[in-house]
Design an enzyme around this catalytic site. Structure first.
Site, short mmCIF file in Angstrom:
data_model
loop_
_atom_site.label_atom_id
_atom_site.label_comp_id
_atom_site.label_asym_id
_atom_site.label_seq_id
_atom_site.Cartn_x
_atom_site.Cartn_y
_atom_site.Cartn_z
N GLY A 23 -0.42 -3.98 -2.67
CA GLY A 23 -0.62 -4.47 -1.27
C GLY A 23 -1.72 -5.76 -1.81
N CYS A 24 -1.93 -6.00 -2.91
CA CYS A 24 -2.74 -7.17 -3.26
C CYS A 24 -1.66 -8.20 -3.90
CB CYS A 24 -3.68 -6.63 -4.44
SG CYS A 24 -4.60 -5.05 -4.00
N GLN A 25 -1.97 -9.63 -3.60
CA GLN A 25 -1.37 -10.65 -4.32
C GLN A 25 -1.43 -10.82 -5.67
OE1 GLN A 25 -1.98 -14.85 -3.55
NE2 GLN A 25 -0.22 -14.95 -2.44
N SER A 26 -2.62 -10.70 -6.20
CA SER A 26 -2.84 -10.54 -7.68
C SER A 26 -2.77 -8.99 -8.01
CB SER A 26 -4.49 -10.88 -7.84
OG SER A 26 -5.26 -10.34 -7.08
#
Ligand code: PLP
Ligand code: PLP
Lengths: 404, 140, 404, 140
Positions: free
Chosen positions: B51-54
């Site tokens: 759920g994190c872009q990074s």
């Protein structure tokens, strides 16, 4: 006369503030902004004409139907197509590709090969993977070279009698590269392979004539062409579209229904099951009118100027690496600075009111090729200005300094 | 040892000094830089937070009845954010972690300076922290 | 207080003139009209928020994403669903049905049976015919009785262990009949069959709670619920949606793409490939807000009054035959007068500014059942009035006289 | 025998007398009623014209170098319209039919009183008439 400041007045959103500063919108490759003419066309539709189309006998339905069909004529003419029924309205590029990929399930066999490229958007990869899984056909991939162009020599050597289809984008949404689709199509046709071109990015920036191009299928989305979301089109040669089985079942796409058997309607209705995005289709026609009133020559010239100006100034930034730095591209620039993560750059730019996209841009294979987690992508449209680019460069330098 | 709430208040006080978003961001960036990197064997997919872009990796251990968190990210701002979370949560008992109300993020104005994508990532991090705490609590 | 004249002020189109007289819009079952609140929501989106959603890090994209997802929450709550990811946005009812029918291709076998009814819309017939053709499964049809209701005794006798699915509409778009879906679902579940309800007509007129109904799948279109064209939703129970293969391939619906293999994203993204109709989805949420601000109780009451008033007065017309004249129906009336062709009646009514639909209404099997070429269908919405019905009856009498 | 253009002008003159749409419609309805029905063996699918909401059957024969048209419909207004078309086209030579410019429909204001669906039907009828004419011309 092309006057960018006059044009900007047509786009209400460009006056918006973001994080207390003026919005600089450089995410045009994801979706373009919408001129007031198109917005008004949508409102007008709902205020004066809204009605279900095609089978209605009453005046409202007749008006809506003729506007909807007029839009088909506009799309047909704009893209240099001779027959209205070769234009199928879809909900977007992805939908258009899926109509074809689903249709090919009954045509492709396990002895066949298909070719895609390493710079495709996921929408032009996944449907073909699903198709290969279902049919047993083999997928081959045209590699990219380090400068972000396709390896055409490699492509030539991949063509063989087993290759039935070639699926390539007109322009890469990540690199901006304009692919030599004329050549790709010509070589494919000599090999008796059919070609689908994903025009999601190309259609918005380059005027094309599909009949001259002699392409078999072409798809695009309205929302990247100053039009609304939820609309696009699939062009296909009549005989090919006729040979594909229907995609979705529903109203409008049949001519006769009994429980024993159903007869499908003629093109384009065969592929337009259910109530379509009527307002959206009409507004798409208005968007094309709008872009043509500005002129694609002017659009191409201005965007080229922005691209050159931005590229030149970006290159002065310490540690910058531009991906796909070649001389055949539209106004899209993907880059990284030093080892900074693209999302760090993107977050800071956003604080300056500058909207760029960061990440993989639905092109994971390109990231795998360059071995990076993603890029910062700035994409310019005809309504952007050099002074916006100045703000962008300034903000980038600050961001890079902050990240150290 | 200070409570989770006390640590949050401390952070809120610290952020009160900053005049604008760029100072806050600079602070997060510095925090991120000061948080040690994982070695490669902890940078594994099973430690990844979805759920994190990074990429954000979170690891935990259980000592003296408290949960110790370690984390890493390939993006420096994410790393700064998670270093704040570690400061708040690491070294506390599972039940305290599970009960804690997290208010410092709003109070330091981070939520308005994080895009939806980042904010979702932040929620995902907190969720994962609580999942670890729950696991240790039920193992006892 | 329900004040129909006040409500009408929200609908700009109702002021329109058609053939030099005031428009009387009685084609609501085809598509509902759009209140200014919804029209403004669309304009607002394009003027302030337009941006591609989900993967964008910048503020514009964040705003658009949260509005889009908020709309999902509104739909979920309105329809009594507990989990947001059980709501899949589609381009309409037809699209929703096709997601399920395509998914069942890998689940249904030639030993299985499916049940539909004789009063389904083509959109809820053709996809299942295509499914049966591909899988070899057998389709059974619940017959209608002369009063336009389903023969439930017959349905009971059709249920057997081979029956895997039941597909029935909530409300018939041609007859207006409200089907006993609670009973249909209960009986199906006892038989271990799953049920998809086509709510295209039901959702607009009857407030329902999908979790209480315990239905497996439910589909509807926004354009029949005061919302825009090109949007709808599919509800499905998580475990069922998870068990279906993905429908379209594209961006947004995958979590990881390499040329070797692709991992699909979680619900709802798995079924929302490509850029969705962002403005449309947001406006759909606003439409639900609007209808709830009026109140479904009020809507149902007013529409019942219109139905009763119209039915009573229609019955006074010489030679009229109403199809589906039962006491479980919404405000839809299908009829013929004498031997006059429905299109003759419709054409004359149109000259009086009255918009009704004529023909088969995408329900050819109903026409075959009653052995008629089509019907005239008048369908009323909460913004219609009794005096509009008076005009309609008057015009009908004149039409009938002209046709002799 | 009058030319196709002369017949069209005649019809335009007739319609000039009508004061409003309802008189025009009434006239079409009367025309429809006066056109004899097909017997069932001509009401066959191969005579059907596609693109009309109501069913329209068109039949033709070739006598003395001229094309004779007969038609029927299950809707009376359609029947009235096609009876006008028969009056205009029937009994003329294929080449005259193929060359004819049809302007009476616009001039009598029928196009504005026909919905798109009906107007499409009308176009389909004219197209079919021309197709018959072409067939006879090339057969000679
Ligand atoms: C009962 C029923 N099912 C399905 C549909 C198809 O809906 P859409 O055209 O919005 O896909 C309709 C619309 O007329 C309907 O009335
Ligand atoms: C090259 C390319 N192909 C396909 C797509 C998918 O278009 P859509 O999301 O409108 O279906 C995009 C959009 O980003 C694109 O850039």
């Amino acid at each position: 006369m092309f006057d960018v400041y006059k044009i900007r007045e047509d786009f209400p959103i460009l006056d918006r503030k973001v994080n207390n500063t003026d919005l600089v919108y450089f995410d045009n490759a994801a979706t373009s902004q919408t001129p007031i003419q198109v917005i008004d066309a949508i409102s007008d539709y709902y205020k004066k004409f809204n009605s279900n189309i095609h089978r209605g006998l009453h005046s409202l339905s007749a008006d809506a139907t003729s506007q909807y069909e007029e839009s088909r004529t506009k799309v047909r003419k704009h893209f240099g197509v001779s027959e209205n029924h070769e234009i199928i309205f879809t909900s977007g590029t992805t939908h258009g590709i899926n109509i074809v990929s689903s249709g090919l399930q009954s045509i492709l066999t396990q002895d066949d090969e298909i070719i895609i490229s390493a710079m495709e958007h996921h929408s032009n990869i996944v449907p073909w993977q699903m198709l290969c899984e279902k049919t047993g056909a083999t997928m081959k991939v045209i590699p990219i070279k380090n400068d972000g162009t396709l390896d055409i020599d490699e492509y030539k050597s991949m063509l063989n009698p087993k290759v039935k289809f070639v699926f390539v984008n007109h322009v890469s949404n990540t690199l901006g590269t304009i692919n030599p689709i004329e050549l790709i199509i010509e070589l494919a046709h000599k090999n008796n392979s059919q070609v689908l071109i994903d025009g999601a990015q190309g259609a918005a920036h380059i005027k094309i004539n599909l009949n001259e191009l002699n392409v078999d299928y072409y798809v695009a989305s309205a929302h990247k062409l100053c039009g609304p979301t939820g609309v696009g089109f699939l062009y296909g040669k009549s005989e090919l579209l006729n040979s594909l089985p229907a995609y979705q079942g529903g109203g409008e796409m049949i001519s006769n229904v009994t429980f024993e058997k159903t007869e499908y309607a003629d093109l384009p209705h065969k592929f337009e099951a259910g109530t379509p995005n009527i307002a959206g289709v009409i507004a798409f026609g208005v968007a094309l009118d709008y872009m043509n009133s500005i002129g694609f020559d002017n659009i191409e010239n201005h965007e080229k100027e922005l691209l050159d100006y931005a590229t030149e100034n970006l290159k002065k930034i310490d540690g910058i690496k531009i991906y796909g730095d070649n001389n055949q591209k539209i106004s899209v620039i993907s880059f990284n600075i030093g080892h900074h993560h693209p999302s760090d750059i993107g977050s800071i730019l956003d604080q300056f009111g500058i909207a760029v996209r960061t990440g993989q841009h639905c092109t994971q294979p390109i990231m795998d090729f360059y071995k990076i987690p993603g890029t910062v992508r700035a994409s310019f449209s005809f309504y952007n200005t050099k002074s916006e680019i100045d703000l962008f460069i300034e903000a980038l330098i600050k961001a890079s300094k902050m990240l150290g | 040892m200070r409570t989770i709430q006390q640590i949050q208040n401390e952070i809120i006080d610290e952020f009160d000094f900053f005049e604008d978003w760029s100072e806050k961001y600079q602070y997060l960036i510095d925090l991120g830089k000061n948080l040690p990197n994982f070695d490669n064997k902890s940078r594994i997919d099973s430690n990844l937070i979805k759920g994190c872009q990074s990429k954000v990796w979170l690891n935990s251990s259980f000592k003296n009845n408290t949960v110790i968190f370690e984390a890493d990210s390939d993006a420096i701002i994410s790393k700064g954010i998670i270093s704040l979370l570690i400061r708040v949560f690491s070294g506390h008992r599972p039940e305290d972690i599970l009960e804690a109300k997290i208010d410092f993020i709003e109070k330091i104005g981070l939520n308005t300076h994080l895009s939806q994508t980042r904010a979702n990532g932040l929620l995902a991090m907190i969720k994962q922290i609580k999942i670890y705490a729950l696991a240790y609590q039920s193992k006892r």
